[in-house]
Design a protein around this motif. Structure first.
Motif, short mmCIF file in Angstrom:
data_model
loop_
_atom_site.label_atom_id
_atom_site.label_comp_id
_atom_site.label_asym_id
_atom_site.label_seq_id
_atom_site.Cartn_x
_atom_site.Cartn_y
_atom_site.Cartn_z
N VAL A 160 0.84 -1.20 0.00
CA VAL A 160 0.00 0.00 0.00
C VAL A 160 0.87 1.24 0.00
O VAL A 160 0.64 2.20 -0.75
CB VAL A 160 -0.96 0.00 1.21
N LYS A 161 1.89 1.23 0.84
CA LYS A 161 2.81 2.38 0.93
C LYS A 161 3.43 2.69 -0.43
O LYS A 161 3.46 3.85 -0.86
CB LYS A 161 3.90 2.08 1.95
N GLU A 162 3.92 1.66 -1.11
CA GLU A 162 4.57 1.88 -2.40
C GLU A 162 3.59 2.40 -3.44
O GLU A 162 3.93 3.29 -4.24
CB GLU A 162 5.21 0.57 -2.89
N LYS A 163 2.38 1.87 -3.44
CA LYS A 163 1.37 2.32 -4.40
C LYS A 163 1.00 3.78 -4.17
O LYS A 163 0.95 4.59 -5.11
CB LYS A 163 0.12 1.44 -4.29
N ILE A 164 0.75 4.13 -2.92
CA ILE A 164 0.34 5.50 -2.58
C ILE A 164 1.46 6.48 -2.85
O ILE A 164 1.25 7.58 -3.36
CB ILE A 164 -0.14 5.57 -1.12
N ARG A 165 2.67 6.10 -2.51
CA ARG A 165 3.80 7.01 -2.73
C ARG A 165 4.04 7.24 -4.22
O ARG A 165 4.45 8.33 -4.63
CB ARG A 165 5.05 6.46 -2.05
N ALA A 166 3.79 6.23 -5.05
CA ALA A 166 3.93 6.40 -6.50
C ALA A 166 2.89 7.40 -7.02
O ALA A 166 3.22 8.27 -7.86
CB ALA A 166 3.76 5.05 -7.20
N LEU A 167 1.65 7.32 -6.51
CA LEU A 167 0.61 8.26 -6.92
C LEU A 167 0.94 9.67 -6.44
O LEU A 167 0.75 10.65 -7.18
CB LEU A 167 -0.74 7.82 -6.37
N ARG A 168 1.43 9.78 -5.21
CA ARG A 168 1.78 11.10 -4.69
C ARG A 168 2.95 11.72 -5.46
O ARG A 168 3.00 12.94 -5.66
CB ARG A 168 2.12 11.02 -3.20
N GLU A 169 3.87 10.88 -5.91
CA GLU A 169 5.01 11.38 -6.67
C GLU A 169 4.55 11.96 -8.00
O GLU A 169 5.07 13.00 -8.46
CB GLU A 169 6.01 10.25 -6.89
N MET A 170 3.56 11.32 -8.64
CA MET A 170 3.00 11.84 -9.89
C MET A 170 2.40 13.22 -9.66
O MET A 170 2.62 14.15 -10.46
CB MET A 170 1.92 10.89 -10.42
N ILE A 171 1.66 13.37 -8.57
CA ILE A 171 1.03 14.66 -8.26
C ILE A 171 2.09 15.70 -7.93
O ILE A 171 2.02 16.86 -8.37
CB ILE A 171 0.04 14.50 -7.09
N GLY A 445 -1.75 11.32 1.40
CA GLY A 445 -0.78 11.29 2.50
C GLY A 445 -1.37 10.78 3.79
O GLY A 445 -0.66 10.21 4.63
N LYS A 446 -2.68 10.94 3.97
CA LYS A 446 -3.33 10.44 5.18
C LYS A 446 -3.28 8.91 5.25
O LYS A 446 -3.29 8.34 6.34
CB LYS A 446 -4.78 10.92 5.24
N ILE A 447 -3.25 8.25 4.11
CA ILE A 447 -3.22 6.78 4.10
C ILE A 447 -1.92 6.28 4.70
O ILE A 447 -1.92 5.33 5.50
CB ILE A 447 -3.39 6.25 2.66
N VAL A 448 -0.80 6.89 4.35
CA VAL A 448 0.50 6.43 4.84
C VAL A 448 0.96 7.20 6.08
O VAL A 448 2.03 6.91 6.63
CB VAL A 448 1.56 6.54 3.73
N GLY A 449 0.16 8.20 6.50
CA GLY A 449 0.47 8.89 7.75
C GLY A 449 1.36 10.09 7.60
O GLY A 449 1.86 10.62 8.59
N GLU A 450 1.55 10.58 6.37
CA GLU A 450 2.45 11.72 6.18
C GLU A 450 1.75 13.07 6.36
O GLU A 450 2.41 14.08 6.50
CB GLU A 450 3.10 11.64 4.80
#
Length: 468
Positions: A160-171, A445-450
């Motif tokens: 989950v962390k890797e997926k969410i971070r990839a999406l956040r990096e695109m944004i 960011g809320k998903i991974v706690g950032e």
């Protein structure tokens, strides 16, 4: 490190067992345990000078040098530990009294009693895991099926962390380019940027929509398939529940309307958890209490993932039977012709001609069943197992969001991306894009706690068990 205090807790069940474990974490963990840990010669064992990830044999003694227990001590020094701090585990003989004595001794030595979930909270705050992994820890502990466990372990691994971070990096890349172009328009052009943003936004929306779609199956994985047992009074629903559970769980009488409330139990079909819900019989009644039970039954049907409709073949079909079939026609499930051990009052063809004209109704499996003799039970279980791996209720190796908090963050992300897409379509100025981009970035960011608030973090970890 975020903490100076050293904490301790009993990490195993409070029931007596062969072995119990006490966990100590913090910068003084090694020093504290060393003061109460002795070898055969009666000398203290200096854990601070020992190599990390080693096991040591010895004895725990109190301040009077009285023997409390013979133990093994596991040493894991920072940052290679669960909390990323120095961690010491004392493996003593099972028994709540022995454990409590050692814990009290540690507290006397200056260690603080850990709060529920504080070890995992420290792992999160010290950066060893993100919030989605921390929540997966509790999901692993609470797993009720093989599928639920496998999905929790996938999240714990960091998928989950890797997926969410990839999406956040695109944004983030789009935000960075937009801000740079607005600050330095002479050297960075925004020409055709709207087309680029339209393409990126479409990709992001597809990814988020896919995760949201899978979150429905994620709920089924975590909570089990909500399987409602429906039918009119005295059709044999409670007897069926006892039959499929193979135990006398529900009260069974010949008096119609005995079940006044929902009765819930869990069982495994193959590797899938069924959350069985026995409901009140549906009929017209003037009994206030029974009426409340019937309303609950209707609500349960509306929230069901799977429905088992029971019809009594020993008496003529009624309007209550028709109602149950109609209310459940769009749900996957089975029609059970119960009391097949008795003389039938009608044939399945009559039911199909009278009630099953709708295509959805015709798709449902029909099984002759007897809750009294168990006839039809093997066929039902075999069919349910096959149904649960089909597309109607399916799982595969994809990533499933099982957490309600994470799902809400995805919903918020989807809404921000929708607003962004509408702004692009309407030809709004590029500087307005950043608002929705930032909102989507923060929601993910809320998903991974950032980007999550402290009070939300505290609430999450308070739901953990002690010692974890």
């Amino acid at each position: 490190m975020f903490y100076q205090e050293t904490i301790a807790a009993i990490a195993t069940s409070s029931k007596n067992g062969s072995i119990s474990v006490l966990r100590i974490s913090g910068e003084k963990a090694c020093e504290t345990v060393s003061r109460i840990f002795f070898n055969k010669q009666g000398e203290t064992i200096d854990l601070c000078s020992c190599e990390t990830h080693t096991i040591h044999y010895g004895f725990i003694k109190n301040e009077k040098k009285e023997l409390l227990d013979e133990v093994l001590v596991l040493l894991m020094k920072a940052p290679r530990s669960y909390t990323a701090e120095d961690v010491v585990e004392i493996h003593c003989h099972g028994g709540s009294f022995i454990c409590q004595m050692i814990l009290n001794l540690l507290i006397q030595e200056g260690v603080r009693m850990a709060e529920p979930g504080e070890f995992t909270k420290r792992a999160f705050l010290n950066g060893r895991i993100d919030l989605s992994q921390a929540e997966a820890v509790m999901d692993v502990i609470q797993s009720k099926s093989r599928i639920a466990l496998e999905n929790s372990l996938t999240q714990l691994r960091g998928d989950v962390k890797e997926k969410i971070r990839a999406l956040r990096e695109m944004i983030l890349q789009d935000i960075a380019f937009l801000e740079a172009a607005l600050d330095d328009p002479e050297h960075i052009s925004l020409e055709n940027f709207s087309d680029t943003m339209k393409e990126h936004t479409g990709t992001l929306r597809q990814e988020v929509a896919h995760l949201l779609k899978n979150s429905q199956n994620g709920r089924l994985i975590r909570e089990g398939i909500r399987t409602v047992i429906a039918g009119k009074p005295n059709v044999g629903k409670s007897s069926f529940l006892n039959c499929i559970l193979r135990e006398n769980r529900a009260i069974v009488t010949d008096i119609p309307g005995t079940t006044r409330d929902t009765l819930e139990e869990e069982m495994m079909i193959g590797s899938t958890l069924l959350h069985l819900i026995d409901t009140a019989g549906i009929r017209d009644t003037e009994d206030t209490i029974e009426g409340i039970g019937i309303d609950k039954a209707k609500t349960a049907i509306g929230e069901a993932d799977l429905v088992l409709c029971l019809l009594d073949t020993s008496v003529p079909l009624t309007k209550e039977d028709a109602y149950v079939l109609e209310e459940t026609k769009n749900l996957p499930g089975v029609i059970l012709l119960n009391k097949s051990d008795l003389e039938p009052a009608w044939k399945p063809e009559e039911m199909q001609d009278k009630f099953l004209s709708d295509e959805n109704l015709q798709e449902r499996k029909i099984i002759f069943f007897s809750a009294k003799t168990g006839e039809g039970l093997p066929e039902l279980e075999e069919y349910l197992e096959s149904l649960l791996i089909q597309e109607k209720i399916s799982y595969n190796d994809e990533l499933y969001i099982t957490n309600a908090r994470q799902k809400q963050a995805l919903v918020d992300t989807a809404e921000s991306l929708k607003q962004l897409a509408q702004s692009i379509e309407a030809g709004m100025p590029e500087d307005l894009y950043s608002i929705d981009l930032y909102n989507a970035y923060e929601a993910l960011g809320k998903i991974v706690g950032e980007t999550v608030e402290d009070d939300i973090v505290d609430k999450i970890f308070k739901e953990f068990c002690m010692g974890k």
